[in-house]
Design an enzyme around this catalytic site. Structure first.
Site, short mmCIF file in Angstrom:
data_model
loop_
_atom_site.label_atom_id
_atom_site.label_comp_id
_atom_site.label_asym_id
_atom_site.label_seq_id
_atom_site.Cartn_x
_atom_site.Cartn_y
_atom_site.Cartn_z
N ASP A 195 0.87 -1.16 0.00
CA ASP A 195 0.00 0.00 0.00
C ASP A 195 0.91 1.22 0.00
OD1 ASP A 195 -2.22 1.61 0.39
OD2 ASP A 195 -1.87 1.61 2.54
N THR A 223 -0.15 4.84 1.10
CA THR A 223 -0.37 5.78 2.18
C THR A 223 -0.22 5.08 3.52
OG1 THR A 223 -2.00 6.69 0.72
CG2 THR A 223 -1.90 7.60 2.93
N GLU A 234 -4.21 19.66 2.19
CA GLU A 234 -4.93 20.89 2.43
C GLU A 234 -4.74 21.35 3.87
OE1 GLU A 234 -9.15 20.85 1.70
OE2 GLU A 234 -8.78 22.26 0.09
N LYS A 291 -6.43 27.62 -6.47
CA LYS A 291 -5.21 26.82 -6.33
C LYS A 291 -5.42 25.51 -7.07
CE LYS A 291 -6.34 24.57 -1.97
NZ LYS A 291 -6.01 24.39 -0.56
N ARG A 335 5.06 17.59 -3.38
CA ARG A 335 3.79 17.81 -4.06
C ARG A 335 3.62 19.31 -4.26
NH1 ARG A 335 -1.06 14.38 -1.86
NH2 ARG A 335 -0.09 12.36 -1.56
N THR A 395 -2.34 1.24 -4.92
CA THR A 395 -2.82 2.35 -4.12
C THR A 395 -4.12 2.87 -4.69
OG1 THR A 395 -2.34 4.58 -3.39
CG2 THR A 395 -1.32 3.89 -5.44
N GLY A 396 -4.89 3.42 -3.82
CA GLY A 396 -6.13 4.04 -4.23
C GLY A 396 -5.89 5.45 -4.76
N ASP A 439 -1.46 -0.75 5.89
CA ASP A 439 -1.76 -0.31 7.23
C ASP A 439 -3.23 -0.01 7.44
OD1 ASP A 439 -1.86 1.95 5.66
OD2 ASP A 439 -1.44 3.24 7.37
#
Lengths: 1107, 340
Positions: free
Chosen positions: A376, A378, A477, A541, A575, A655-656, A738
């Protein structure tokens, strides 16, 4: 029926006590024995025991089988009993939890187990739901209740349940509740978590009940002061318990191999016995019938029957080829290796005080054979913590610090935010110049942070004055809003129409006119606000590529500068987001608002129309700058991945997340590198690709790639991918994750590893191994896995060798004793051989063996590859092992035979008698077996030495004791070998024979291995030789990660659509302040005992990308 | 301090055992050990082999088959089954002294004392002198537990029943005079068998203990009359009985019959001369293609004569040396551990 125990009891509903234990004191023995005899091996030995009780067949006394069998059964029984006692304890703990129950018009504190169907219970905040309840009323408006269902389905967000208005009126009025006499009719207990059908009849009114009104056992009440519920299902009827089916036993590939081998051995045993029976028939015909002068046949037994009986007699004699203690020993070894994993301090994470834990103790050797890792992203590769790291404002970059020589400084003093009493103390930033810039009132900088504090969908939570808590929908965010907060633009509160911001200490109220929500295509979000001076501004943004296209030409120069910065940030794996604004004039805005309103109520093509409108207003914007948020990788992730790649383990990231996110992480954790030339992208729909005809294509493509990253996969698809590889590649897979969304994958893979991180316990609870940090994976696999595998293989090879050698001697002897199933050894030796004499040394070998120590193992990840190829123990190795045993047993039988058959003692007395020969043969055997152990052991700890020498000593001690006069005087017929030991072991020729046969067994092995090492040294040999020269490996050179040159496309927020509308809606803000939406830390939970085997299947469009 | 402890309550212990850092000896099959090892073992084996071979060669063995299955042999008339109390005699000549102490063995071939049912066919409790087993012998003795009239057989079982019952006398003819060679039958069984494992019931006279029992079917005399000359050599502790009861491991075996009494002329062994063995031929072996023989042998520190052991040591010792040379060549070519 509520509040009517007598009536409900008459229906015999299950009460709320649960029982997960299997046995009680009285049923333990019969049930446990029954369970154990269901195992093939145990049943086989029971069958043997019965055979031995038939006098015509019995070639061995009953105790030769009974003693080991009892030994094995009792070990398993003790283990089972211990497990069951633990379950009893857990049950008792759960059953004895207290809850308030409404009885006789007042609340009584009762134990959970005493709660009955139809009782009304009162739950308070953060309490576990006692049973499956019908929600009656709650403290919150509209009879809402917030529950967390993590333990049921693994979802960590809060769910809202709402009571019927009719029952909600009861409130917390005890008398009204006590008088409540509704009757519920509903479906029988089942395991569907998302369905409930029933009706409530109350005062002749019938209300429909559905899942929204049910509180299921296993949930936790959150953010709700209290609520009342009517017990519908109790204890074993609850959906949680109905779901906690039998967990699937995972079996290792060695297990599967063992099953095949054991069957082969059975076949081999049958074959040997058949040969014996046939030869016995011939012997009886040619010799036995003549020998009847001295040995008459028993009545009614002719040569044919005798041969038939011989078959079974040899089944008994040769039964040791199927070693009884094999399975028990394997369990013990795995258990031992699991303990070593638990004990490893290098897999202990001090920050959370979490040691690694082997939750399944039966899989350890499979850790040494992993070929594919499914990870995974994250929380596994990344910490899921975003930090505002750098920014570029108006063409000036902040965040990097350089010392005088131009080197980047890694650790400097943190910026002091104490001037801002609303600052988040956890936030850290190292560039002082930015603070100075803000405080000096630089307009661009202020505008930059103003944008950050306005343009988002974050919900503030202010429990105490000055203690702000942000509930962000995505961590990026949250990081940006927190940054703005610390730089003096504190987002304080929001209503659907306004946003309150404390700007440099001054409270400013902005009117929120529109939120132009984020979606996957737009990759940006905007807000339109009216400032206190009435100025209309659009703040936007979004992904840099998108924003840069929509800028006013006047900021071209700035764009260039910013682009450079963006490239730099992207190169660091950050990012990025670009920020822009646009001033709007009132009339245009009015017009736009009007059109926006029309579009948003349009019945057809609403989305397209809205998009068009958004597109229209979000152009010619002025660039403000860019932000760079670091998605922090866990420590050591790139190094770990590099190590695992060297060990030839393929890592697939499932991963999603979106493609960009995943790709970016792929780069930052070293899975993707610039030099990978043959990278190609396949964008497809995974769900589609997982369909039958495309599966193989997908697999073939994916396996050609060095790295596979699948994005936007649902939990179910994760499992499907794992199963696909499992099925078609026949490789051992490991899944690591996880979160609750990884549960399916963890369960599907051969080995599931849970990271005990922030995303709750769900993954850990369904995992086989768990630890706190991804980087421990390399130690788990490259050290523990490899060792476990080596140990298991050495154990198996040695164990088969020792038992085959032991058994085949009987076979050779048969040719000299008329195939009469006469054993070569004393019966007691047969009894003790596996259980006492050789048990401990073998365990010593298989618990402490290491070819090279952990540092060398990590230094040379290539050492891992033999395990993947299953090289140490396979069918070939087994055959080799059998051949070796044949050789050894031939030597061991014929050397004593040749040297003893015509000789006598040095005083002329008999020494070629059966008992002396038996003693000689068994002593030779034992010494050879230990000598072989000596050759197989690479790592001689004091414990190994102790075990071996003690076992030899014990052998002689027991032998001399059993053959002593004293024992014969006490138990006359039990020990018929009286005096054998002292009469034969004092003869030099006996010892010379032992010496000869031992060396003859061992020397060829030594020579063979030596030459093999010379001709074809394995990687292990090389590393061992190296390890011998240098005490410790040189520390691995610290690899600095290569910086990326090309720019990766920038970053959209990891956002989903729809939150813009939400923050603007009344309903959402009904309660005045926002409920926590995202992450919760998990406390002690009933899940520890009950693991529902359920996960949500998400059917969502997704795309896969395989670079 | 307390807080710190509780924070790391789950920290595993830092011991060499739990961290798998136990100090260990890690032997490796390096050329420096293996090749010299083989040479040393080879040389040692050759040494032992020579010693064994020489010793074995020095042991004298004289084997005389008296089965009588070929027509010319002296006992051929006796071997034709039916004859009872058959006597025959065997002559042999020693040209040199047969070095003493000399042991007199009888040997049987193709005789399966190691057959499982044969071996189990005895009653240890009975042989230990337990009177309760005299009246009810163990069923393992079947079919020799009761006779046809249901009387218990003592000693019961196949082994006892099949006891070897040929007897021998040895005479030495020198200068025309015939001397009986004194044979010593004392202490030819294992000490433990005589003193521990087999016991007569403590009944005097011994005969009374056997009241109500019958002798084994094949026996001429009951157990308490096995040795008429020595009353203490009767019952279960009769030396010949003990020797017989220690069943052989292999189908061809020899058992000690007597020692040549080292007295008078025989102090140094059997002197050269002509010898005659008078055999009371009772034991039938032709039925199962068996053979009977008489063996005279002396012993050394390595027991009886066995050339196998010496030759095996010599062969394996030489093979070790050859092997070490082969390994040396291989090593010289590849030199593995030195390679990087």
């Amino acid at each position: 029926r509520a509040n009517d125990r007598a009536f409900n009891l008459s229906h015999g509903y299950a009460n709320n006590a649960i029982r997960t234990s299997k046995y009680n004191i009285f049923t333990f023995l019969p049930l446990n024995l029954f369970e154990q005899f269901r195992r093939l091996a145990n049943a086989y030995f029971l069958f043997l025991l019965i055979l031995q009780l038939i006098p015509q067949i019995s070639s061995l006394s009953w105790f030769t089988t009974a003693v080991p069998l009892v030994f094995v059964l009792s070990i398993s029984a003790v283990k089972d009993a211990n497990d069951d006692i633990n379950r009893h304890k857990c049950d008792r703990q759960v059953n004895n939890r207290k809850v308030d129950v409404l009885m006789d018009g007042q609340l009584k504190n009762e134990k959970w187990m005493n709660v009955q169907v139809g009782d009304i219970v009162k739950l308070e905040n953060n309490e576990f739901v006692t049973a499956d309840l019908l929600l009656l009323s709650s403290s919150e408006p509209l009879n809402l209740v917030y529950v967390e269902t993590a333990e049921l389905d693994g979802e960590t967000n809060l769910k809202v349940k709402q009571a019927l208005t009719a029952t909600g009126e009861l409130g917390d009025n005890i008398e009204a509740l006590a008088a409540f006499n509704g009757e519920v009719r509903c479906e029988p207990p089942n395991n569907r978590l998302d369905k409930f059908k029933g009706t409530l009849t109350m005062n002749d009114d019938i209300y429909a009940l559905d899942n929204d009104k049910m509180l299921l056992r296993g949930c936790t009440l959150r953010n709700t002061e209290w609520c009342f519920g009517l017990v519908i299902f109790g204890g074993p009827d609850t959906k949680l318990m109905q779901n906690s089916g039998k967990s699937v036993f995972k079996r290792t590939s060695i297990d599967h191999l063992m099953n095949i081998l054991v069957l082969c051995i059975f076949g081999f045993l049958g074959f040997m016995c058949a040969i014996m029976a046939i030869l016995n028939a011939f012997w009886e015909a040619s010799e036995g019938s003549l020998f009847t002068v001295f040995l008459p046949r028993e009545a009614g037994i002719d040569a044919h029957l005798s041969s038939f009986l011989t078959f079974w007699s040899y089944v008994i004699v040769l039964n040791t080829v199927v070693p009884i203690s094999l399975y028990v020993s394997m369990e013990v070894i795995r258990l031992g290796n699991s303990f070593f994993i638990n004990w490893d301090r290098k897999m202990y994470y001090p920050k959370n005080d979490t040691p690694a834990q082997a939750r399944t103790t039966t899989l350890s050797e499979e850790l040494g054979q992993i070929k594919y890792i499914f990870s995974d992203k994250t929380g596994t590769l990344t910490q899921n913590i975003m930090t505002f790291n750098k920014c570029s404002i108006n063409g000036k970059a902040y965040g990097d610090l350089y010392d005088f020589s131009g080197q980047r400084v890694e650790i400097t003093e943190r910026v002091d935010f104490s001037w801002n009493n609303l600052a988040d103390p956890k936030f850290s930033f190292h560039d002082h110049s930015l603070v100075e810039m803000v405080r000096s009132g630089n307009p661009e900088t202020q505008e930059f942070f103003r944008l950050l504090s306005l343009c988002h969908t974050v919900m503030p939570e202010e429990k105490k004055e000055g203690e702000l808590n942000y509930q962000a929908q995505s961590p990026d965010e949250g990081a940006l809003v927190t940054a703005a907060r610390n730089f003096g633009f504190v987002f304080r509160s929001r209503t659907p129409e306004t946003i309150t911001v404390i700007e440099m200490g001054k409270q400013v109220l902005y009117e929120l006119l529109a939120v132009l929500d984020f979606n996957n295509v737009r990759k940006r979000m905007s807000v339109i606000v009216r400032g206190p001076e009435g100025k209309l501004t659009l703040y936007c943004k979004g992904a840099d590529t998108i924003i840069l296209e929509r800028l006013d030409p006047s900021c071209n120069k700035l764009m260039k500068l910013t682009t450079n910065h963006l490239n730099e940030y992207a190169g660091d794996g950050l990012r990025t987001l670009a920020l822009a604004y646009k001033d709007l004039d009132e009339s245009y805005m009015k017009d736009w608002t009007q059109r926006h309103h029309e579009a948003s109520i349009a019945m057809e093509e609403r989305e397209e129309k809205l998009d068009e409108l958004y597109e229209e207003i979000e152009k010619d914007m002025m660039l403000l700058g860019a932000t760079a948020v670091e998605d922090k990788l866990q420590d050591g992730v790139p190094q770990t991945i590099e190590q695992l790649a060297k060990a030839d383990i393929k890592i697939w990231v499932l991963t999603g997340d979106k493609q960009e996110t995943a790709e970016n992480i792929g780069y930052s954790c070293n899975m993707l590198r610039e030099e990978m030339k043959d990278v190609f992208f396949v964008s497809a729909n995974t769900a589609f690709a997982l369909e039958k005809n495309l599966r193989l294509e997908l697999l073939r493509t994916a396996c050609m790639c060095q790295t596979v990253i699948c994005c936007r996969v649902t939990p179910l698809q994760k499992a499907q991918v794992v199963q696909l590889v499992k099925k078609y590649k026949q490789a051992v897979t490991l899944a690591i994750g996880d979160g609750a969304n990884d549960v399916s994958m963890i369960k599907a893979a051969h080995i599931g590893v849970g990271i005990s991180g922030q995303e709750g316990m769900q993954a850990v609870l369904s995992s086989d191994f768990c630890f706190a940090q991804f980087r421990y994976l390399q130690r788990l696999l490259l050290v523990h896995g490899r060792w476990s595998y080596i140990r298991m293989c050495k154990f198996l090879g040695y164990f088969f060798y020792k038992n085959f050698t032991f058994t085949l001697m009987h076979f050779w002897y048969a040719f000299f004793c008329g195939f009469s199933a006469q054993t070569v050894y004393d019966e007691w030796f047969i009894t003790f051989y596996n259980t006492i004499y050789t048990a401990l040394p073998v365990l010593g070998l298989s618990l402490f063996e290491q070819d090279v120590n952990d540092r060398w193992s990590l230094q040379h990840p290539q050492l891992y590859t033999p395990g993947q190829k299953n090289q140490y123990f396979n069918k070939k190795a087994f055959v080799r092992c059998v051949m070796h045993s044949c050789y050894s047993s031939l030597i061991l039988f014929f050397i004593p035979w040749a040297s003893m058959h015509d000789t006598v003692r040095d005083d002329g007395k008999d020494i070629a008698d059966y008992q002396s020969f038996a003693l000689l043969a068994q002593t030779c055997l034992l010494i050879v077996v230990f000598a072989q152990l000596f050759l197989d052991t690479y790592y001689w700890t004091a414990i190994n030495q102790l075990f071996v020498w003690a076992s030899i000593a014990v052998y002689f001690a027991i032998t001399f004791t059993m053959y002593s006069s004293g024992m014969f005087l006490i138990f006359t017929s039990a020990f018929p070998f009286t005096g054998t030991a002292r009469n034969s072991l004092n003869q030099p020729n006996v010892w010379l024979t032992i010496f000869l046969s031992s060396l003859l067994c061992v020397l060829p092995v030594v020579a063979f291995r030596f030459i093999l090492i010379q001709l074809r040294p394995t990687i292990n040999d090389e590393v061992r030789a190296k390890a011998r020269k240098e005490a410790l490996p040189a520390p691995a050179p610290r690899r600095t990660l290569k910086k990326r040159i090309t720019r990766r496309s920038g970053y959209a927020f990891s956002h989903s659509q729809g939150y813009g509308a939400l923050v603007m809606s009344q309903k959402f803000l009904l309660k005045g302040h926002m409920r926590r939406l995202a992450l919760f830390d998990h406390r002690d939970s009933p899940m520890v005992q009950n693991q529902p085997q359920h996960y949500r299947t998400i059917t969502e469009e997704s795309e896969s990308q395989s670079p | 301090m307390v807080k710190q402890e509780s924070e790391s309550a789950n920290r595993p212990d830092n011991t060499a055992f739990t961290q798998q850092r136990l100090p260990a000896w890690q032997p490796i099959l390096s050329a420096g050990i293996v090749i010299p090892g083989f040479v040393l073992i080879g040389l040692a084996f050759i040494g032992i082999g020579v010693a064994l071979f020489v010793t074995s060669r020095s042991i004298q063995v004289l084997e005389l088959d008296y089965t009588g299955d070929s027509n010319g042999s002296p006992c051929s008339s006796c071997s034709q089954s039916v004859v009872t109390n058959c006597k025959c005699s065997l002559n042999f000549t020693l040209t040199t002294l047969f070095q003493g102490p000399v042991f007199f063995y009888y040997g049987l071939s193709n005789y399966f004392q190691n057959y499982r049912r044969y071996g189990a066919s005895k009653d240890d409790n009975q042989l230990y002198g337990d009177l309760s087993y005299f009246t009810s012998p163990s069923s393992s003795c079947s079919p020799y537990d009761y006779d046809s009239s249901k009387k218990p057989i003592v000693p019961c079982g196949s082994i006892a029943n099949s006891m070897f019952n040929d007897t021998f006398t040895l005479t030495w003819t020198v200068n025309g005079t015939t001397n009986n060679v004194p044979l010593d039958g004392k202490g030819i069984a294992w000490w433990t068998d005589y003193n521990i494992k087999y016991r007569n019931p403590s009944v005097t006279p011994l005969k009374n203990a056997f009241n109500g029992t019958v002798k084994p079917i094949n026996w001429a005399k009951p157990a308490y009359e096995l040795d008429a000359s020595d009353p203490s050599n009767n019952g279960f502790v009769n030396q010949d009985f003990l020797v017989w009861m220690r069943r052989a491991a292999l189908p061809n075996f020899r058992k000690l019959y007597r020692r040549i009494d080292a007295s008078g002329d025989y102090q140094k062994g059997l002197p050269a001369g002509n010898y005659t063995i008078d055999i009371a031929y009772n034991y039938p072996v032709r039925a199962f293609n068996g053979a009977k023989k008489i063996v005279f042998s002396n012993v050394s520190w390595m027991g009886g004569r066995n050339e196998f052991l010496g030759i095996a040591y010599l062969v394996i010792g030489s093979l070790c040396v050859v092997m070490s040379i082969v390994m040396l060549i291989v090593y010289a070519k590849f030199k593995f551990p030195d390679e990087e």
